[in-house]
Design an enzyme around this catalytic site. Sequence first.
Site, PDB file in Angstrom:
ATOM      1  N   GLY A   1      -8.624  -8.982  -8.918  1.00  0.00           N
ATOM      2  CA  GLY A   1      -7.892  -8.353 -10.026  1.00  0.00           C
ATOM      3  C   GLY A   1      -6.867  -9.316 -10.598  1.00  0.00           C
TER       4      GLY A   1
ATOM      5  N   GLY B   1      -5.161  -8.901 -14.022  1.00  0.00           N
ATOM      6  CA  GLY B   1      -4.364  -7.701 -14.301  1.00  0.00           C
ATOM      7  C   GLY B   1      -2.885  -8.019 -14.366  1.00  0.00           C
TER       8      GLY B   1
ATOM      9  N   ASP C   1     -12.135 -11.651 -10.888  1.00  0.00           N
ATOM     10  CA  ASP C   1     -11.823 -10.534 -11.782  1.00  0.00           C
ATOM     11  C   ASP C   1     -13.066 -10.271 -12.626  1.00  0.00           C
ATOM     12  OD1 ASP C   1      -8.858  -9.324 -12.951  1.00  0.00           O
ATOM     13  OD2 ASP C   1     -10.669  -8.978 -14.138  1.00  0.00           O
TER      14      ASP C   1
ATOM     15  N   ASN D   1     -17.759  -8.789 -10.101  1.00  0.00           N
ATOM     16  CA  ASN D   1     -17.371  -7.456  -9.655  1.00  0.00           C
ATOM     17  C   ASN D   1     -17.137  -7.452  -8.137  1.00  0.00           C
ATOM     18  OD1 ASN D   1     -17.287  -4.681  -9.125  1.00  0.00           O
ATOM     19  ND2 ASN D   1     -18.670  -4.260 -10.843  1.00  0.00           N
TER      20      ASN D   1
ATOM     21  N   TYR E   1      -6.981   8.350  -7.667  1.00  0.00           N
ATOM     22  CA  TYR E   1      -6.371   7.043  -7.372  1.00  0.00           C
ATOM     23  C   TYR E   1      -5.421   7.149  -6.173  1.00  0.00           C
ATOM     24  CZ  TYR E   1      -2.950   3.247  -8.315  1.00  0.00           C
ATOM     25  OH  TYR E   1      -2.083   2.177  -8.231  1.00  0.00           O
TER      26      TYR E   1
ATOM     27  N   LYS F   1      -5.844   5.253  -2.638  1.00  0.00           N
ATOM     28  CA  LYS F   1      -4.838   4.323  -2.091  1.00  0.00           C
ATOM     29  C   LYS F   1      -4.431   4.748  -0.678  1.00  0.00           C
ATOM     30  CE  LYS F   1      -4.051   1.170  -5.314  1.00  0.00           C
ATOM     31  NZ  LYS F   1      -4.364  -0.242  -5.048  1.00  0.00           N
TER      32      LYS F   1
HETATM   33  C1  AKB Z   1      -0.275   4.115 -12.129  1.00  0.00           C
HETATM   34  O1  AKB Z   1       0.472   4.603 -12.976  1.00  0.00           O
HETATM   35  O2  AKB Z   1      -1.380   4.582 -11.857  1.00  0.00           O
HETATM   36  C2  AKB Z   1       0.202   2.903 -11.379  1.00  0.00           C
HETATM   37  C3  AKB Z   1       0.874   3.284 -10.107  1.00  0.00           C
HETATM   38  C4  AKB Z   1       2.151   4.011 -10.116  1.00  0.00           C
HETATM   39  O3  AKB Z   1       0.364   2.977  -9.074  1.00  0.00           O
HETATM   40  N1  AKB Z   1       1.100   2.146 -12.187  1.00  0.00           N
END
Ligand code: AKB
Length: 339
Positions: free
Chosen positions: A10, A13, A35, A54, A154, A158
């Site tokens: 990444g 980014g 990336d 990828n 997400y 994580k």
């Molecule tokens: C998001 O907004 O998804 C990220 C984070 C807070 O991990 N910037």
Amino acid sequence: MEKPVVLVTGSNGEIGRSLLERLSASGRYRVVTIDLTPLPESFRPLCVETYAGNILDRYLLDQIAAHHEIEVVFHLAALLSTRGERDPELAHQINVEGSLHLLRMAQAQSNRLGRAVRFLFPSSIAVYGLPTLADKRAAGRVREEAWNLPITMYGCNKLYCEHLGRYFATHYRQLGALSTAARLDFRAIRFPGLISAETIPTGGTSDFGPEMVHAAARGEPYACFVPPEARIPFMAMPDAVEALLGLLDADHATLSTTTYNVGAFSVSAGDILARVQRSFPEADVTFRPDPVRAKIVDSWPEDVDDTRARKDWGWKPAYDFDRAFEEYLLPKIRARYAR
Ligand code: AKB
């Protein structure tokens, strides 16, 4: 002696580009990047090799590992929270399967080198989920173990990858591997919303902070997708990069956990607007909350308790809210848009 090889995923980014500059300035590493999109020409001289590809491509990862003795991995590639809600399955693929590929590759490198590869993983305040605003206010600065109830794909990804990394670091044994096989040295940081002067984030939900600042500097109108009272912790990008390097350099013996909160300042969207207006009195900002994105921000804590990072490896942010604006964001953003 040759400098150690660092792999950055990444790399194109937000964090990636700042990290590449900082790694190059340190002169301590040979940097290899991967990336989806090719690195811009100006960043290529900072790296010994750059791959466009990828992280789901295991063959490519194996090739990279075969060509380089990787001693450190910064696994930054991810699909962020807003984008992840639009395509949760894709988010899971990139964030979880991609991380698993990287962990497996780094574990194999540890075995090959006979010493632990350090694996740095940026996690997020998205792993927290406060069910109501009353809970959020009452919780204040949350500790690592509290409220691990994410409401986004997400955040779930994580949180799970933090555990996956901990598993590789403390329990994993490759079938058939010698008992002396080196274990991966996995270290994760839960970042707050990040604000960079150089890049504008895409696909995140903390993006309202950086978007407001950049729009004002460009003289463009901005419709903020959360209400003025929405509050989360933020951090200036140089501190985020220093946190990654600080945790990378920490002596393993001083680390009491694999996952650390890091904080800098906690501000609301209204606070950011007030600060922006001091520097750009013409700023044209309206509040047009998007219910889905505002709910995500409401579920994130107001602030984080980073006592453990301060104690174990000396974490201390250089930038509070004012200093971030005065000494980092404003000068750099003005110079950027003047160009
Ligand atoms: C998001 O907004 O998804 C990220 C984070 C807070 O991990 N910037």
